[in-house]
Design a protein around this motif. Structure first.
Motif, PDB file in Angstrom:
ATOM      1  N   ARG A  42     -56.990 -21.540 -15.946  1.00 13.14           N
ATOM      2  CA  ARG A  42     -55.832 -20.816 -15.422  1.00 13.14           C
ATOM      3  C   ARG A  42     -54.618 -21.736 -15.236  1.00 13.14           C
ATOM      4  O   ARG A  42     -53.480 -21.312 -15.394  1.00 13.14           O
ATOM      5  CB  ARG A  42     -56.204 -20.108 -14.119  1.00 13.14           C
ATOM      6  N   ARG A  43     -54.862 -22.993 -14.902  1.00 11.22           N
ATOM      7  CA  ARG A  43     -53.744 -23.938 -14.802  1.00 11.22           C
ATOM      8  C   ARG A  43     -53.145 -24.195 -16.186  1.00 11.22           C
ATOM      9  O   ARG A  43     -51.926 -24.373 -16.336  1.00 11.22           O
ATOM     10  CB  ARG A  43     -54.208 -25.232 -14.153  1.00 11.22           C
ATOM     11  N   GLY A  44     -54.000 -24.213 -17.194  1.00  9.29           N
ATOM     12  CA  GLY A  44     -53.502 -24.349 -18.551  1.00  9.29           C
ATOM     13  C   GLY A  44     -52.664 -23.162 -18.975  1.00  9.29           C
ATOM     14  O   GLY A  44     -51.627 -23.313 -19.647  1.00  9.29           O
ATOM     15  N   LEU A  45     -53.083 -21.955 -18.580  1.00  6.77           N
ATOM     16  CA  LEU A  45     -52.313 -20.752 -18.889  1.00  6.77           C
ATOM     17  C   LEU A  45     -50.958 -20.780 -18.175  1.00  6.77           C
ATOM     18  O   LEU A  45     -49.921 -20.442 -18.776  1.00  6.77           O
ATOM     19  CB  LEU A  45     -53.105 -19.507 -18.484  1.00  6.77           C
ATOM     20  N   ASP A  46     -50.969 -21.199 -16.914  1.00  2.00           N
ATOM     21  CA  ASP A  46     -49.711 -21.299 -16.174  1.00  2.00           C
ATOM     22  C   ASP A  46     -48.762 -22.301 -16.832  1.00  2.00           C
ATOM     23  O   ASP A  46     -47.544 -22.066 -16.916  1.00  2.00           O
ATOM     24  CB  ASP A  46     -49.970 -21.720 -14.724  1.00  2.00           C
ATOM     25  N   ALA A  47     -49.328 -23.424 -17.285  1.00  2.44           N
ATOM     26  CA  ALA A  47     -48.501 -24.436 -17.947  1.00  2.44           C
ATOM     27  C   ALA A  47     -47.932 -23.896 -19.251  1.00  2.44           C
ATOM     28  O   ALA A  47     -46.788 -24.198 -19.617  1.00  2.44           O
ATOM     29  CB  ALA A  47     -49.326 -25.697 -18.206  1.00  2.44           C
ATOM     30  N   TYR A  48     -48.724 -23.092 -19.947  1.00  6.82           N
ATOM     31  CA  TYR A  48     -48.249 -22.468 -21.189  1.00  6.82           C
ATOM     32  C   TYR A  48     -47.067 -21.545 -20.901  1.00  6.82           C
ATOM     33  O   TYR A  48     -46.037 -21.592 -21.589  1.00  6.82           O
ATOM     34  CB  TYR A  48     -49.395 -21.701 -21.834  1.00  6.82           C
ATOM     35  N   TRP A  49     -47.209 -20.716 -19.893  1.00  6.06           N
ATOM     36  CA  TRP A  49     -46.119 -19.804 -19.543  1.00  6.06           C
ATOM     37  C   TRP A  49     -44.855 -20.573 -19.154  1.00  6.06           C
ATOM     38  O   TRP A  49     -43.740 -20.180 -19.503  1.00  6.06           O
ATOM     39  CB  TRP A  49     -46.549 -18.894 -18.392  1.00  6.06           C
ATOM     40  N   ALA A  50     -45.049 -21.679 -18.451  1.00  3.91           N
ATOM     41  CA  ALA A  50     -43.893 -22.484 -18.047  1.00  3.91           C
ATOM     42  C   ALA A  50     -43.170 -23.086 -19.250  1.00  3.91           C
ATOM     43  O   ALA A  50     -41.960 -23.348 -19.196  1.00  3.91           O
ATOM     44  CB  ALA A  50     -44.336 -23.594 -17.094  1.00  3.91           C
ATOM     45  N   SER A  51     -43.927 -23.294 -20.344  1.00 10.28           N
ATOM     46  CA  SER A  51     -43.343 -23.928 -21.531  1.00 10.28           C
ATOM     47  C   SER A  51     -42.666 -22.933 -22.460  1.00 10.28           C
ATOM     48  O   SER A  51     -41.992 -23.331 -23.407  1.00 10.28           O
ATOM     49  CB  SER A  51     -44.426 -24.694 -22.299  1.00 10.28           C
ATOM     50  N   VAL A  52     -42.869 -21.634 -22.230  1.00 10.52           N
ATOM     51  CA  VAL A  52     -42.314 -20.621 -23.141  1.00 10.52           C
ATOM     52  C   VAL A  52     -41.487 -19.598 -22.356  1.00 10.52           C
ATOM     53  O   VAL A  52     -41.600 -18.393 -22.580  1.00 10.52           O
ATOM     54  CB  VAL A  52     -43.431 -19.924 -23.956  1.00 10.52           C
ATOM     55  N   VAL A  74     -52.407 -17.030 -27.819  1.00  9.09           N
ATOM     56  CA  VAL A  74     -53.243 -17.094 -26.620  1.00  9.09           C
ATOM     57  C   VAL A  74     -54.655 -17.553 -26.978  1.00  9.09           C
ATOM     58  O   VAL A  74     -55.274 -18.347 -26.253  1.00  9.09           O
ATOM     59  CB  VAL A  74     -53.275 -15.728 -25.901  1.00  9.09           C
ATOM     60  N   SER A  75     -55.176 -17.069 -28.107  1.00 12.21           N
ATOM     61  CA  SER A  75     -56.516 -17.475 -28.546  1.00 12.21           C
ATOM     62  C   SER A  75     -56.555 -18.970 -28.847  1.00 12.21           C
ATOM     63  O   SER A  75     -57.517 -19.667 -28.504  1.00 12.21           O
ATOM     64  CB  SER A  75     -56.927 -16.681 -29.788  1.00 12.21           C
ATOM     65  N   THR A  76     -55.517 -19.463 -29.501  1.00  8.45           N
ATOM     66  CA  THR A  76     -55.437 -20.893 -29.804  1.00  8.45           C
ATOM     67  C   THR A  76     -55.361 -21.711 -28.525  1.00  8.45           C
ATOM     68  O   THR A  76     -56.028 -22.750 -28.386  1.00  8.45           O
ATOM     69  CB  THR A  76     -54.213 -21.181 -30.685  1.00  8.45           C
ATOM     70  N   LEU A  77     -54.558 -21.253 -27.575  1.00  5.76           N
ATOM     71  CA  LEU A  77     -54.460 -21.927 -26.282  1.00  5.76           C
ATOM     72  C   LEU A  77     -55.829 -22.023 -25.624  1.00  5.76           C
ATOM     73  O   LEU A  77     -56.241 -23.098 -25.159  1.00  5.76           O
ATOM     74  CB  LEU A  77     -53.488 -21.171 -25.377  1.00  5.76           C
ATOM     75  N   PHE A  78     -56.530 -20.901 -25.569  1.00  4.46           N
ATOM     76  CA  PHE A  78     -57.839 -20.890 -24.899  1.00  4.46           C
ATOM     77  C   PHE A  78     -58.796 -21.868 -25.581  1.00  4.46           C
ATOM     78  O   PHE A  78     -59.498 -22.635 -24.913  1.00  4.46           O
ATOM     79  CB  PHE A  78     -58.430 -19.479 -24.905  1.00  4.46           C
ATOM     80  N   LYS A  79     -58.825 -21.858 -26.902  1.00  2.00           N
ATOM     81  CA  LYS A  79     -59.725 -22.758 -27.636  1.00  2.00           C
ATOM     82  C   LYS A  79     -59.382 -24.217 -27.362  1.00  2.00           C
ATOM     83  O   LYS A  79     -60.294 -25.045 -27.162  1.00  2.00           O
ATOM     84  CB  LYS A  79     -59.655 -22.473 -29.135  1.00  2.00           C
ATOM     85  N   LYS A  80     -58.086 -24.540 -27.344  1.00  2.00           N
ATOM     86  CA  LYS A  80     -57.692 -25.930 -27.084  1.00  2.00           C
ATOM     87  C   LYS A  80     -58.101 -26.365 -25.680  1.00  2.00           C
ATOM     88  O   LYS A  80     -58.556 -27.500 -25.469  1.00  2.00           O
ATOM     89  CB  LYS A  80     -56.180 -26.094 -27.247  1.00  2.00           C
ATOM     90  N   LEU A  81     -57.928 -25.477 -24.728  1.00  4.86           N
ATOM     91  CA  LEU A  81     -58.325 -25.802 -23.357  1.00  4.86           C
ATOM     92  C   LEU A  81     -59.825 -26.032 -23.256  1.00  4.86           C
ATOM     93  O   LEU A  81     -60.281 -26.982 -22.607  1.00  4.86           O
ATOM     94  CB  LEU A  81     -57.888 -24.681 -22.412  1.00  4.86           C
ATOM     95  N   MET A  82     -60.626 -25.172 -23.904  1.00  4.11           N
ATOM     96  CA  MET A  82     -62.080 -25.350 -23.858  1.00  4.11           C
ATOM     97  C   MET A  82     -62.495 -26.616 -24.601  1.00  4.11           C
ATOM     98  O   MET A  82     -63.378 -27.353 -24.147  1.00  4.11           O
ATOM     99  CB  MET A  82     -62.782 -24.126 -24.447  1.00  4.11           C
ATOM    100  N   ASP A  83     -61.855 -26.889 -25.743  1.00  2.66           N
ATOM    101  CA  ASP A  83     -62.160 -28.122 -26.470  1.00  2.66           C
ATOM    102  C   ASP A  83     -61.887 -29.340 -25.599  1.00  2.66           C
ATOM    103  O   ASP A  83     -62.672 -30.294 -25.566  1.00  2.66           O
ATOM    104  CB  ASP A  83     -61.315 -28.209 -27.750  1.00  2.66           C
ATOM    105  N   PHE A  84     -60.765 -29.311 -24.885  1.00  2.00           N
ATOM    106  CA  PHE A  84     -60.399 -30.423 -24.008  1.00  2.00           C
ATOM    107  C   PHE A  84     -61.442 -30.591 -22.904  1.00  2.00           C
ATOM    108  O   PHE A  84     -61.897 -31.702 -22.615  1.00  2.00           O
ATOM    109  CB  PHE A  84     -59.019 -30.187 -23.412  1.00  2.00           C
ATOM    110  N   SER A  85     -61.842 -29.482 -22.290  1.00  2.00           N
ATOM    111  CA  SER A  85     -62.806 -29.554 -21.182  1.00  2.00           C
ATOM    112  C   SER A  85     -64.162 -30.067 -21.656  1.00  2.00           C
ATOM    113  O   SER A  85     -64.906 -30.679 -20.885  1.00  2.00           O
ATOM    114  CB  SER A  85     -62.970 -28.178 -20.533  1.00  2.00           C
ATOM    115  N   GLN A  86     -64.472 -29.819 -22.925  1.00  2.00           N
ATOM    116  CA  GLN A  86     -65.761 -30.258 -23.478  1.00  2.00           C
ATOM    117  C   GLN A  86     -65.697 -31.650 -24.088  1.00  2.00           C
ATOM    118  O   GLN A  86     -66.655 -32.091 -24.724  1.00  2.00           O
ATOM    119  CB  GLN A  86     -66.231 -29.229 -24.510  1.00  2.00           C
ATOM    120  N   GLY A  87     -64.542 -32.319 -23.918  1.00  2.00           N
ATOM    121  CA  GLY A  87     -64.449 -33.700 -24.368  1.00  2.00           C
ATOM    122  C   GLY A  87     -64.142 -33.862 -25.839  1.00  2.00           C
ATOM    123  O   GLY A  87     -64.245 -34.966 -26.389  1.00  2.00           O
TER     124      GLY A  87
END
Length: 562
Positions: free
Chosen positions: A173-183, A118-131
């Motif tokens: 939150r959309r990223g979290l939902d997509a993660y749940w859908a993938s697992v 979950v921590s890795t997911l959050f970091k990747k999402l923030m990295d993506f949002s920050q370009g």
């Protein structure tokens, strides 16, 4: 008419104001050609920089970190001043403490297998949002759910129709939902009380959201603009704190200014200026009148040719209200609209000191963990009733350096404001109840550096604290909050509008309105470094250089003829 020196008044003795004053005063020939004054409403210099002491340690009540050392003017100054070394312990002298202990409500310690995905997911999402580029080696599934969260560039139906801009909160939150859908179809976890796997993952995700709230000062990430995240620039390199305190930088900037140039306790209540191009021929004491008049809380008045306003965005937001009258006449609409749209939030720091009697069988326990806290939501029926609501959205509680008895926690939004209203005893009790509950089933030797038995909350043992110190940026009328962010509905263009001087333009000729009457500096006026001390520093230099360039352009022969 008698010639006079142009008078420059800087409102605010924080990083932006003192940087501007330092630059102006040390410029060649400035002292012979200009009058300079810094007026500060408070009783100290520094603004949102406020170094203090607590429990024998040096701490920061406001600005804390140098965000990236490569290219940072703050880090360069700290090096030159030898402020990065000290014999006295200071806050975060060890940097970010490693190996956090993550505890879920109910006293359950969470291992890496639960926390890291979950921590890795959050970091990747923030990295993506920050370009930032997705790093090599990321599995295709991760790329898919990060990109899926980014697909919605717009969301509809804000206040009953039309289109709105995407928020960071919605994207996450959309990223979290997509993660749940993938697992899907994973085995349910056991041994965590009333926690299910999905509830735990959501709570870990929310813990990181709480941390992000303190980074940005957005009380809710749903108010933080997604598009603007990629404009924000971070300096490369590590993040460090200043051993001798952030105040050492402020004091160095102020040290070149003569005694009396900075006037404390001079709160400005009204700024009168002349936006129209029809100058009167008023004469004051034999001198041509100056276009700007500052009214102070004690009833006194000071006139100026140029005023650099460095007050916080929170003060400006209050100042453009109809019943405020801070600016007379009111600021033009492009300025007030930018002030209104930009976000400005409250972040507070809470320091607590562990009880010295906190020992076991004669052995003092002075190593508290870097504690990450995972909570049920405040409205959940599964929550521990005695844990106060204002603790549920703080992410961590940790020593300010290894083995320190002083612990630090960060609060944002309504929880930060609640903290300001509470009595010390209420805070100490709330923190004690929370920490005792979280550690109730943990082995103390893992957490407090002692070979002792587990301490159960049921036997009456509590983690006790004896002292508390908190910042109060939200209710301080001189700040009204902590720092700015780009809110949904705002953009980087609003930050540029914040930096534009007034009046907007000046025609040439004998009846031209005086130029550069009101200039604006401060962290909320920098498009790519807002919310930082170096952003404030850059803005102070910008406005000082604007005035110096103006007078270089008009020439020395015209310097004394406004």
């Amino acid at each position: 008419m008698v010639a006079k020196k142009p008078r420059i008044v800087i409102i605010g003795a924080g990083m932006a104001g003192l940087t501007a004053a330092n630059k102006l005063y040390t410029s060649t020939g400035f002292k012979d050609l200009f009058e300079l004054c810094v007026v500060e409403g408070g009783t100290r210099i520094g603004g949102r920089i406020n170094t203090s002491q607590f429990g024998g340690d040096r701490i920061e009540m406001g600005a804390t970190w140098i965000h990236g050392i490569v290219g940072s003017p703050i880090h360069k100054m700290a090096q030159e001043l030898h402020s990065l070394e000290s014999d006295q312990p200071w806050e975060c002298m060890d940097g970010y403490l490693d190996s956090p202990t993550t505890m879920a409500e109910g006293g359950f310690e969470l291992g890496p297998s639960m926390v890291d995905p979950v921590s890795t997911l959050f970091k990747k999402l923030m990295d993506f949002s920050q370009g930032k580029l997705i790093e090599d080696g990321v599995c295709s599934e991760e790329v898919d759910y990060v990109k899926l969260g980014a697909k919605a560039s717009k969301v509809s139906t804000i206040n009953g129709g039309g289109f709105g801009k995407l928020s960071v909160g919605t994207f996450l939150r959309r990223g979290l939902d997509a993660y749940w859908a993938s697992v899907k179809d994973r085995e349910e976890i056991k041994g965590y009380g009333n926690w299910s796997r999905k509830l735990l993952e959501e709570a870990i995700f929310a813990m990181h959201e709480s941390t992000q709230r303190t980074y940005t000062s957005a009380g809710e990430l749903l108010t933080l603009d997604y598009d603007a995240e990629s404009e924000y620039i971070m300096f490369p390199g590590e993040e460090v704190t200043i051993a001798k305190g952030y105040l050492s930088i402020i004091e160095a900037l102020a040290s070149v200014l003569p005694a009396g140039l900075i006037q404390l306790g001079r709160e400005v209540t009204k700024i009168e200026w002349q936006p129209e191009c029809h100058r009167s021929v008023e004469v004051e004491n034999g001198y041509g009148s100056r276009p700007v008049k500052l009214h102070f809380c004690d009833g006194s008045i000071m006139s100026a040719d140029h005023v650099i306003v460095t007050v916080s965005l929170g003060v400006l937001k209050a100042g453009i209200c109809e019943d405020s009258g801070l600016f007379n006449p009111p600021l033009p609409s492009f300025k007030t609209e930018a002030i209104s749209r930009l976000g400005y939030g409250v972040v507070n720091k809470l320091f607590v000191q562990l009880s010295p009697s906190h020992d076991h069988e004669g052995k003092k326990l002075n190593k508290f963990p870097f504690l990450q806290m995972v909570f049920h939501r405040s409205d959940s029926e599964l929550r521990h009733q005695k844990i106060p609501w204002w603790m549920r959205r703080t992410a961590s509680l940790c020593p300010i350096y290894n083995n320190s008895s002083v612990l630090l926690s960060w609060f944002a939004g309504k929880e930060a404001l609640e903290l300001e209203k509470m009595k010390d005893e209420e805070i100490l009790n709330g923190v004690s109840v929370t920490v005792t509950s979280l550690l109730s089933k943990s082995k103390y030797h893992e957490l407090c550096n002692g070979n002792v038995n587990p301490v159960e909350s049921s036997n009456g043992s509590e983690v006790k604290f004896i002292k508390v110190l908190k910042s109060k940026w939200g209710t301080d009328p001189l700040f009204r909050g902590s720092y700015s962010y780009v809110g949904v509905g705002s953009s980087g263009e609003d930050l540029d509008s914040m930096a534009k001087p007034l009046p907007e333009s000046s025609r040439s000729g004998t009846n031209a309105c005086p130029p550069l009457q009101i200039l604006f500096a401060g962290e909320a006026t920098h498009r790519t470094h807002y919310s930082t001390t170096h952003g404030a520093y850059f803005s102070g230099l910008r406005e000082a250089n604007r005035l110096l360039q103006h007078y270089n352009c008009v020439g020395v022969s015209e310097l004394l003829q406004h």
